[in-house]
Design a protein around this motif. Structure first.
Motif, PDB file in Angstrom:
ATOM      1  N   LEU A 220       0.817  -1.200   0.000  1.00  0.00           N
ATOM      2  CA  LEU A 220       0.000   0.000   0.000  1.00  0.00           C
ATOM      3  C   LEU A 220       0.857   1.257   0.000  1.00  0.00           C
ATOM      4  O   LEU A 220       0.498   2.275  -0.600  1.00  0.00           O
ATOM      5  N   ASP A 221       1.986   1.210   0.678  1.00  0.00           N
ATOM      6  CA  ASP A 221       2.936   2.322   0.631  1.00  0.00           C
ATOM      7  C   ASP A 221       3.462   2.503  -0.784  1.00  0.00           C
ATOM      8  O   ASP A 221       3.567   3.619  -1.294  1.00  0.00           O
ATOM      9  N   ILE A 226       3.883   5.400  -5.751  1.00  0.00           N
ATOM     10  CA  ILE A 226       3.896   5.366  -7.218  1.00  0.00           C
ATOM     11  C   ILE A 226       3.009   6.478  -7.768  1.00  0.00           C
ATOM     12  O   ILE A 226       3.367   7.177  -8.728  1.00  0.00           O
ATOM     13  N   LYS A 227       1.843   6.660  -7.159  1.00  0.00           N
ATOM     14  CA  LYS A 227       0.937   7.712  -7.613  1.00  0.00           C
ATOM     15  C   LYS A 227       1.538   9.095  -7.376  1.00  0.00           C
ATOM     16  O   LYS A 227       1.424   9.990  -8.233  1.00  0.00           O
ATOM     17  N   ILE A 228       2.179   9.283  -6.231  1.00  0.00           N
ATOM     18  CA  ILE A 228       2.830  10.568  -5.963  1.00  0.00           C
ATOM     19  C   ILE A 228       3.946  10.807  -6.978  1.00  0.00           C
ATOM     20  O   ILE A 228       4.113  11.914  -7.500  1.00  0.00           O
ATOM     21  N   CYS A 229       4.716   9.758  -7.279  1.00  0.00           N
ATOM     22  CA  CYS A 229       5.810   9.888  -8.251  1.00  0.00           C
ATOM     23  C   CYS A 229       5.280  10.335  -9.612  1.00  0.00           C
ATOM     24  O   CYS A 229       5.887  11.185 -10.275  1.00  0.00           O
ATOM     25  N   LYS A 230       4.163   9.778 -10.030  1.00  0.00           N
ATOM     26  CA  LYS A 230       3.610  10.153 -11.332  1.00  0.00           C
ATOM     27  C   LYS A 230       3.166  11.612 -11.337  1.00  0.00           C
ATOM     28  O   LYS A 230       3.330  12.323 -12.337  1.00  0.00           O
ATOM     29  N   LEU A 231       2.609  12.079 -10.221  1.00  0.00           N
ATOM     30  CA  LEU A 231       2.213  13.476 -10.128  1.00  0.00           C
ATOM     31  C   LEU A 231       3.422  14.401 -10.184  1.00  0.00           C
ATOM     32  O   LEU A 231       3.358  15.496 -10.744  1.00  0.00           O
ATOM     33  N   LEU A 232       4.530  13.953  -9.602  1.00  0.00           N
ATOM     34  CA  LEU A 232       5.736  14.762  -9.546  1.00  0.00           C
ATOM     35  C   LEU A 232       6.656  14.559 -10.749  1.00  0.00           C
ATOM     36  O   LEU A 232       7.713  15.170 -10.827  1.00  0.00           O
ATOM     37  N   ARG A 233       6.260  13.659 -11.668  1.00  0.00           N
ATOM     38  CA  ARG A 233       7.086  13.307 -12.829  1.00  0.00           C
ATOM     39  C   ARG A 233       8.374  12.605 -12.413  1.00  0.00           C
ATOM     40  O   ARG A 233       9.394  12.692 -13.088  1.00  0.00           O
ATOM     41  N   LEU A 234       8.331  11.910 -11.289  1.00  0.00           N
ATOM     42  CA  LEU A 234       9.474  11.128 -10.820  1.00  0.00           C
ATOM     43  C   LEU A 234       9.339   9.694 -11.328  1.00  0.00           C
ATOM     44  O   LEU A 234       8.250   9.130 -11.332  1.00  0.00           O
ATOM     45  N   ARG A 248       4.841  -9.678  -5.302  1.00  0.00           N
ATOM     46  CA  ARG A 248       4.097  -8.539  -4.760  1.00  0.00           C
ATOM     47  C   ARG A 248       4.137  -7.356  -5.718  1.00  0.00           C
ATOM     48  O   ARG A 248       3.098  -6.752  -6.024  1.00  0.00           O
ATOM     49  N   VAL A 249       5.321  -7.028  -6.179  1.00  0.00           N
ATOM     50  CA  VAL A 249       5.507  -5.856  -7.022  1.00  0.00           C
ATOM     51  C   VAL A 249       4.775  -6.000  -8.359  1.00  0.00           C
ATOM     52  O   VAL A 249       4.204  -5.032  -8.880  1.00  0.00           O
ATOM     53  N   LEU A 250       4.777  -7.201  -8.921  1.00  0.00           N
ATOM     54  CA  LEU A 250       4.143  -7.405 -10.215  1.00  0.00           C
ATOM     55  C   LEU A 250       2.621  -7.271 -10.158  1.00  0.00           C
ATOM     56  O   LEU A 250       1.965  -7.142 -11.194  1.00  0.00           O
ATOM     57  N   GLU A 251       2.054  -7.283  -8.969  1.00  0.00           N
ATOM     58  CA  GLU A 251       0.613  -7.091  -8.817  1.00  0.00           C
ATOM     59  C   GLU A 251       0.241  -5.619  -8.648  1.00  0.00           C
ATOM     60  O   GLU A 251      -0.945  -5.282  -8.597  1.00  0.00           O
ATOM     61  N   ILE A 252       1.224  -4.750  -8.566  1.00  0.00           N
ATOM     62  CA  ILE A 252       0.975  -3.316  -8.363  1.00  0.00           C
ATOM     63  C   ILE A 252       0.950  -2.604  -9.706  1.00  0.00           C
ATOM     64  O   ILE A 252       1.883  -2.715 -10.492  1.00  0.00           O
ATOM     65  N   GLU A 253      -0.117  -1.868  -9.955  1.00  0.00           N
ATOM     66  CA  GLU A 253      -0.264  -1.157 -11.209  1.00  0.00           C
ATOM     67  C   GLU A 253       0.641   0.076 -11.246  1.00  0.00           C
ATOM     68  O   GLU A 253       0.861   0.726 -10.228  1.00  0.00           O
ATOM     69  N   GLY A 254       1.129   0.372 -12.430  1.00  0.00           N
ATOM     70  CA  GLY A 254       1.881   1.607 -12.624  1.00  0.00           C
ATOM     71  C   GLY A 254       3.380   1.481 -12.487  1.00  0.00           C
ATOM     72  O   GLY A 254       4.111   2.451 -12.711  1.00  0.00           O
ATOM     73  N   ILE A 255       3.882   0.296 -12.141  1.00  0.00           N
ATOM     74  CA  ILE A 255       5.329   0.119 -11.999  1.00  0.00           C
ATOM     75  C   ILE A 255       5.947  -0.124 -13.374  1.00  0.00           C
ATOM     76  O   ILE A 255       5.506  -0.981 -14.129  1.00  0.00           O
ATOM     77  N   GLU A 256       6.968   0.647 -13.699  1.00  0.00           N
ATOM     78  CA  GLU A 256       7.625   0.562 -15.000  1.00  0.00           C
ATOM     79  C   GLU A 256       9.084   0.135 -14.916  1.00  0.00           C
ATOM     80  O   GLU A 256       9.660  -0.288 -15.916  1.00  0.00           O
ATOM     81  N   LEU A 257       9.675   0.237 -13.716  1.00  0.00           N
ATOM     82  CA  LEU A 257      11.102  -0.031 -13.552  1.00  0.00           C
ATOM     83  C   LEU A 257      11.310  -0.852 -12.288  1.00  0.00           C
ATOM     84  O   LEU A 257      10.981  -0.399 -11.189  1.00  0.00           O
TER      85      LEU A 257
END
Length: 337
Positions: A220-221, A226-234, A248-257
Protein backbone atom coordinates in the motif's frame (compact mmCIF):
# COMPACT_ATOMS: atom_id res chain seq x y z
CA UNK A 1 -23.42 7.87 21.34
CA UNK A 2 -22.65 7.06 17.69
CA UNK A 3 -19.08 6.90 16.58
CA UNK A 4 -18.57 9.23 13.61
CA UNK A 5 -14.88 8.54 13.05
CA UNK A 6 -14.45 7.06 9.54
CA UNK A 7 -11.30 5.32 10.68
CA UNK A 8 -12.76 3.55 13.71
CA UNK A 9 -15.62 2.23 11.62
CA UNK A 10 -13.26 0.55 9.16
CA UNK A 11 -12.03 -2.95 9.81
CA UNK A 12 -8.39 -3.82 9.09
CA UNK A 13 -9.16 -5.45 5.69
CA UNK A 14 -11.08 -2.38 4.49
CA UNK A 15 -8.31 -0.03 5.49
CA UNK A 16 -5.86 -2.37 3.84
CA UNK A 17 -7.73 -2.01 0.56
CA UNK A 18 -8.51 1.71 0.75
CA UNK A 19 -5.98 3.58 2.81
CA UNK A 20 -3.62 4.94 0.16
CA UNK A 21 -6.04 5.86 -2.61
CA UNK A 22 -5.74 9.39 -4.00
CA UNK A 23 -9.23 10.66 -4.78
CA UNK A 24 -7.95 13.17 -7.33
CA UNK A 25 -4.80 11.95 -9.03
CA UNK A 26 -4.34 15.29 -10.83
CA UNK A 27 -3.55 17.17 -7.64
CA UNK A 28 -0.76 16.79 -5.10
CA UNK A 29 -2.09 15.95 -1.61
CA UNK A 30 -1.70 18.58 1.06
CA UNK A 31 0.00 18.19 4.41
CA UNK A 32 -3.16 17.04 6.15
CA UNK A 33 -3.71 14.27 3.61
CA UNK A 34 -0.19 13.01 4.20
CA UNK A 35 -0.74 13.13 7.96
CA UNK A 36 -3.84 10.94 7.61
CA UNK A 37 -1.85 8.47 5.51
CA UNK A 38 0.93 8.40 8.11
CA UNK A 39 -1.61 7.78 10.89
CA UNK A 40 -3.07 4.86 9.02
CA UNK A 41 0.34 3.37 8.36
CA UNK A 42 1.30 3.75 12.00
CA UNK A 43 -1.83 1.90 13.11
CA UNK A 44 -1.38 -1.13 10.90
CA UNK A 45 2.20 -1.19 9.66
CA UNK A 46 3.18 -4.31 11.62
CA UNK A 47 0.12 -6.29 10.49
CA UNK A 48 0.53 -5.27 6.85
CA UNK A 49 4.26 -6.01 6.87
CA UNK A 50 3.79 -9.41 8.49
CA UNK A 51 1.10 -10.41 6.00
CA UNK A 52 3.46 -9.63 3.11
CA UNK A 53 6.55 -11.29 4.53
CA UNK A 54 8.37 -8.02 5.25
CA UNK A 55 10.98 -8.66 7.92
CA UNK A 56 12.40 -5.13 8.16
CA UNK A 57 10.69 -3.30 11.02
CA UNK A 58 10.04 0.39 10.41
CA UNK A 59 11.12 1.45 13.91
CA UNK A 60 11.99 -0.10 17.29
CA UNK A 61 8.83 -1.77 18.66
CA UNK A 62 9.04 -0.14 22.10
CA UNK A 63 11.06 3.00 21.46
CA UNK A 64 14.80 3.63 21.62
CA UNK A 65 17.04 1.13 23.45
CA UNK A 66 17.61 1.64 27.16
CA UNK A 67 21.02 2.48 28.58
CA UNK A 68 23.43 -0.40 28.92
CA UNK A 69 23.26 -1.87 32.43
CA UNK A 70 25.12 -5.13 31.91
CA UNK A 71 25.10 -7.96 29.35
CA UNK A 72 22.32 -10.01 30.90
CA UNK A 73 19.93 -7.14 31.65
CA UNK A 74 20.64 -5.43 28.32
CA UNK A 75 19.88 -8.57 26.38
CA UNK A 76 16.58 -9.14 28.19
CA UNK A 77 15.34 -5.57 28.00
CA UNK A 78 16.48 -4.70 24.51
CA UNK A 79 16.16 -7.88 22.50
CA UNK A 80 13.24 -6.46 20.53
CA UNK A 81 14.87 -3.05 20.27
CA UNK A 82 18.04 -4.29 18.59
CA UNK A 83 18.15 -4.10 14.78
CA UNK A 84 18.22 -7.59 13.29
CA UNK A 85 20.41 -6.60 10.33
CA UNK A 86 22.16 -3.60 8.80
CA UNK A 87 19.17 -2.60 6.65
CA UNK A 88 16.87 -2.51 9.67
CA UNK A 89 19.44 -0.41 11.54
CA UNK A 90 19.60 2.03 8.60
CA UNK A 91 15.80 2.22 8.39
CA UNK A 92 15.47 3.00 12.09
CA UNK A 93 18.00 5.82 11.82
CA UNK A 94 16.33 7.08 8.65
CA UNK A 95 12.93 7.18 10.34
CA UNK A 96 14.30 9.55 12.99
CA UNK A 97 16.23 11.59 10.43
CA UNK A 98 13.20 12.12 8.18
CA UNK A 99 11.05 13.20 11.13
CA UNK A 100 13.56 15.92 11.96
CA UNK A 101 13.88 17.01 8.33
CA UNK A 102 10.10 17.31 7.98
CA UNK A 103 10.03 19.73 10.91
CA UNK A 104 12.66 21.92 9.24
CA UNK A 105 11.11 21.72 5.76
CA UNK A 106 7.36 21.09 5.98
CA UNK A 107 5.48 20.05 2.87
CA UNK A 108 4.21 23.57 1.95
CA UNK A 109 7.78 24.84 1.70
CA UNK A 110 8.74 21.87 -0.50
CA UNK A 111 5.84 22.61 -2.83
CA UNK A 112 7.23 26.12 -3.31
CA UNK A 113 10.66 24.64 -4.05
CA UNK A 114 9.08 22.46 -6.75
CA UNK A 115 8.38 25.60 -8.79
CA UNK A 116 12.13 26.20 -9.07
CA UNK A 117 13.15 22.59 -9.70
CA UNK A 118 14.48 21.77 -13.17
CA UNK A 119 12.10 19.78 -15.41
CA UNK A 120 12.25 16.05 -14.78
CA UNK A 121 14.31 14.11 -17.32
CA UNK A 122 13.22 10.82 -18.86
CA UNK A 123 15.04 8.27 -16.68
CA UNK A 124 13.63 5.12 -18.26
CA UNK A 125 13.95 6.63 -21.74
CA UNK A 126 17.67 7.24 -21.18
CA UNK A 127 18.19 3.60 -20.16
CA UNK A 128 16.23 2.26 -23.11
CA UNK A 129 18.05 4.53 -25.54
CA UNK A 130 21.46 3.39 -24.28
CA UNK A 131 20.38 -0.26 -24.46
CA UNK A 132 19.07 0.15 -28.00
CA UNK A 133 22.06 2.14 -29.23
CA UNK A 134 24.83 -0.06 -27.79
CA UNK A 135 23.28 -3.50 -27.46
CA UNK A 136 24.38 -3.52 -23.80
CA UNK A 137 22.32 -2.73 -20.68
CA UNK A 138 22.09 0.98 -19.95
CA UNK A 139 24.29 1.89 -16.99
CA UNK A 140 23.15 3.78 -13.90
CA UNK A 141 26.54 4.75 -12.45
CA UNK A 142 26.48 5.36 -8.72
CA UNK A 143 28.26 8.17 -6.92
CA UNK A 144 29.00 7.26 -3.31
CA UNK A 145 31.84 7.39 -0.84
CA UNK A 146 31.08 4.25 1.19
CA UNK A 147 28.77 1.25 1.46
CA UNK A 148 27.55 -0.87 4.39
CA UNK A 149 29.24 -3.97 2.97
CA UNK A 150 32.61 -2.48 1.93
CA UNK A 151 33.04 0.60 4.09
CA UNK A 152 34.82 3.63 2.65
CA UNK A 153 35.45 3.19 -1.08
CA UNK A 154 37.46 6.34 -1.61
CA UNK A 155 38.85 8.82 0.92
CA UNK A 156 39.44 11.69 -1.53
CA UNK A 157 35.80 11.73 -2.56
CA UNK A 158 34.82 14.41 -5.08
CA UNK A 159 31.24 13.59 -6.16
CA UNK A 160 31.08 16.26 -8.86
CA UNK A 161 34.31 15.09 -10.50
CA UNK A 162 33.23 11.47 -10.33
CA UNK A 163 29.78 12.21 -11.75
CA UNK A 164 31.28 14.15 -14.65
CA UNK A 165 33.65 11.25 -15.35
CA UNK A 166 30.75 8.79 -15.44
CA UNK A 167 28.77 11.04 -17.74
CA UNK A 168 31.74 11.52 -20.04
CA UNK A 169 32.36 7.77 -20.01
CA UNK A 170 28.89 7.06 -21.34
CA UNK A 171 26.71 6.34 -18.30
CA UNK A 172 23.03 6.55 -19.23
CA UNK A 173 21.99 7.78 -15.78
CA UNK A 174 23.55 8.67 -12.44
CA UNK A 175 22.65 7.44 -8.99
CA UNK A 176 23.49 9.93 -6.25
CA UNK A 177 22.73 10.53 -2.60
CA UNK A 178 22.76 14.31 -2.97
CA UNK A 179 22.30 16.29 -6.13
CA UNK A 180 23.14 19.92 -5.55
CA UNK A 181 24.92 19.92 -8.94
CA UNK A 182 23.01 19.08 -12.08
CA UNK A 183 24.21 17.05 -15.04
CA UNK A 184 22.74 16.01 -18.41
CA UNK A 185 22.21 12.46 -17.19
CA UNK A 186 18.93 11.78 -15.39
CA UNK A 187 19.53 11.49 -11.66
CA UNK A 188 18.36 8.73 -9.33
CA UNK A 189 18.14 9.85 -5.72
CA UNK A 190 19.24 6.63 -4.03
CA UNK A 191 17.65 6.88 -0.62
CA UNK A 192 15.92 4.72 1.96
CA UNK A 193 12.42 6.04 1.37
CA UNK A 194 9.96 5.61 4.24
CA UNK A 195 7.77 8.65 3.83
CA UNK A 196 6.05 10.37 0.90
CA UNK A 197 7.65 13.62 2.08
CA UNK A 198 10.97 12.29 0.78
CA UNK A 199 9.56 12.13 -2.75
CA UNK A 200 8.75 15.84 -2.69
CA UNK A 201 12.17 16.59 -1.24
CA UNK A 202 13.97 14.57 -3.92
CA UNK A 203 12.06 16.23 -6.80
CA UNK A 204 12.59 19.70 -5.30
CA UNK A 205 16.34 19.00 -5.25
CA UNK A 206 16.33 18.02 -8.93
CA UNK A 207 16.05 14.24 -8.79
CA UNK A 208 14.45 12.49 -11.77
CA UNK A 209 14.00 9.10 -10.11
CA UNK A 210 13.70 7.62 -6.62
CA UNK A 211 14.35 4.17 -5.13
CA UNK A 212 11.54 2.26 -3.39
CA UNK A 213 12.62 -0.92 -1.56
CA UNK A 214 10.03 -3.71 -1.38
CA UNK A 215 11.84 -5.26 1.59
CA UNK A 216 10.96 -2.14 3.59
CA UNK A 217 7.69 -0.82 2.13
CA UNK A 218 4.31 -2.61 2.25
CA UNK A 219 2.36 -2.80 -1.00
CA UNK A 220 0.00 0.00 0.00
CA UNK A 221 2.94 2.32 0.63
CA UNK A 222 4.38 1.45 -2.77
CA UNK A 223 1.01 2.03 -4.49
CA UNK A 224 0.62 5.39 -2.79
CA UNK A 225 4.17 6.48 -3.58
CA UNK A 226 3.90 5.37 -7.22
CA UNK A 227 0.94 7.71 -7.61
CA UNK A 228 2.83 10.57 -5.96
CA UNK A 229 5.81 9.89 -8.25
CA UNK A 230 3.61 10.15 -11.33
CA UNK A 231 2.21 13.48 -10.13
CA UNK A 232 5.74 14.76 -9.55
CA UNK A 233 7.09 13.31 -12.83
CA UNK A 234 9.47 11.13 -10.82
CA UNK A 235 10.47 7.66 -12.04
CA UNK A 236 10.18 4.99 -9.34
CA UNK A 237 12.79 2.23 -9.33
CA UNK A 238 11.23 -0.52 -7.21
CA UNK A 239 13.85 -2.88 -5.78
CA UNK A 240 13.20 -6.56 -5.01
CA UNK A 241 15.40 -9.29 -3.55
CA UNK A 242 13.42 -12.53 -3.84
CA UNK A 243 10.43 -14.28 -5.41
CA UNK A 244 7.89 -13.09 -2.88
CA UNK A 245 8.89 -9.46 -3.28
CA UNK A 246 8.82 -9.78 -7.07
CA UNK A 247 5.36 -11.35 -6.97
CA UNK A 248 4.10 -8.54 -4.76
CA UNK A 249 5.51 -5.86 -7.02
CA UNK A 250 4.14 -7.41 -10.22
CA UNK A 251 0.61 -7.09 -8.82
CA UNK A 252 0.98 -3.32 -8.36
CA UNK A 253 -0.26 -1.16 -11.21
CA UNK A 254 1.88 1.61 -12.62
CA UNK A 255 5.33 0.12 -12.00
CA UNK A 256 7.63 0.56 -15.00
CA UNK A 257 11.10 -0.03 -13.55
CA UNK A 258 12.09 -2.96 -11.31
CA UNK A 259 15.55 -3.57 -9.88
CA UNK A 260 16.71 -7.05 -8.85
CA UNK A 261 19.26 -6.86 -6.05
CA UNK A 262 21.44 -9.97 -5.96
CA UNK A 263 22.75 -9.26 -2.47
CA UNK A 264 21.27 -11.12 0.49
CA UNK A 265 20.15 -8.56 3.07
CA UNK A 266 21.19 -10.65 6.03
CA UNK A 267 24.54 -12.07 4.94
CA UNK A 268 25.58 -9.58 2.20
CA UNK A 269 26.46 -12.57 0.02
CA UNK A 270 25.88 -12.07 -3.70
CA UNK A 271 24.33 -14.59 -6.09
CA UNK A 272 23.80 -13.57 -9.72
CA UNK A 273 21.60 -16.64 -10.12
CA UNK A 274 18.99 -14.64 -8.22
CA UNK A 275 18.40 -12.47 -11.30
CA UNK A 276 17.91 -15.45 -13.57
CA UNK A 277 15.58 -17.13 -11.08
CA UNK A 278 13.34 -14.06 -10.79
CA UNK A 279 13.08 -13.58 -14.56
CA UNK A 280 12.22 -17.15 -15.50
CA UNK A 281 8.85 -18.66 -16.31
CA UNK A 282 5.59 -16.90 -15.53
CA UNK A 283 7.29 -13.99 -13.76
CA UNK A 284 9.42 -13.23 -16.78
CA UNK A 285 6.40 -13.45 -19.07
CA UNK A 286 4.41 -11.09 -16.87
CA UNK A 287 7.30 -8.60 -16.85
CA UNK A 288 7.43 -8.66 -20.64
CA UNK A 289 3.65 -8.27 -20.94
CA UNK A 290 3.68 -5.27 -18.64
CA UNK A 291 6.62 -3.71 -20.49
CA UNK A 292 8.65 -3.37 -17.30
CA UNK A 293 12.32 -2.45 -17.66
CA UNK A 294 14.51 -4.63 -15.41
CA UNK A 295 17.64 -3.30 -13.71
CA UNK A 296 20.37 -5.66 -12.48
CA UNK A 297 21.85 -4.68 -9.12
CA UNK A 298 24.90 -5.85 -7.11
CA UNK A 299 27.61 -8.39 -7.88
CA UNK A 300 28.38 -7.12 -11.39
CA UNK A 301 32.16 -7.20 -11.44
CA UNK A 302 33.16 -8.56 -14.87
CA UNK A 303 31.92 -8.47 -18.47
CA UNK A 304 30.86 -12.11 -17.99
CA UNK A 305 28.67 -11.07 -15.04
CA UNK A 306 27.00 -8.43 -17.16
CA UNK A 307 26.51 -10.85 -20.08
CA UNK A 308 24.91 -13.34 -17.66
CA UNK A 309 22.27 -10.94 -16.34
CA UNK A 310 21.70 -9.50 -19.81
CA UNK A 311 20.95 -12.99 -21.15
CA UNK A 312 18.55 -13.43 -18.22
CA UNK A 313 16.53 -10.41 -19.36
CA UNK A 314 18.14 -7.34 -17.77
CA UNK A 315 18.06 -4.13 -19.83
CA UNK A 316 19.88 -1.84 -17.39
CA UNK A 317 22.46 -1.98 -14.61
CA UNK A 318 22.79 -0.16 -11.32
CA UNK A 319 26.48 -0.53 -10.51
CA UNK A 320 27.01 0.02 -6.80
CA UNK A 321 30.77 0.04 -7.26
CA UNK A 322 31.38 -1.88 -4.04
CA UNK A 323 34.47 -3.45 -5.57
CA UNK A 324 35.99 0.01 -6.04
CA UNK A 325 35.71 0.08 -9.85
CA UNK A 326 33.06 0.85 -12.41
CA UNK A 327 32.75 -1.51 -15.33
CA UNK A 328 31.86 0.15 -18.61
CA UNK A 329 30.98 -2.55 -21.08
CA UNK A 330 29.90 -0.02 -23.69
CA UNK A 331 33.44 1.31 -24.09
CA UNK A 332 35.19 -1.89 -23.00
CA UNK A 333 37.06 -0.04 -20.27
CA UNK A 334 37.06 0.42 -16.51
CA UNK A 335 36.66 3.80 -14.87
CA UNK A 336 38.43 4.24 -11.55
CA UNK A 337 36.26 6.39 -9.28
Amino acid sequence: MPNHSPFKQLSFPSIKSQQFELKDESTIPDGEALKVKEWEVGMFIDEVAASQGIKIRRRPPTGPPLHYVGPFEFRLQNEGNTPRNILEEIVWHKDVEVSKMKEKKPLPSLKKMLDNAPPARDFIGALKEANSRTGFPGLIAEVKKASPSRGVLREDFDPVQIAKAYEKGGAACLSVLTDEKYFQCPLLCKEFVLDAWQLFYARAKGADAILLIAAVLPDLDIKYMIKICKLLRLTALVEVHDEREMDRVLEIEGIELVGINNRDLGTFEVDLGNTKKLLEGERGEKIRQKGITVVGESGLFTPDDIAYVQDAGVQALLDYGDNGYWHRVEFNCILDP
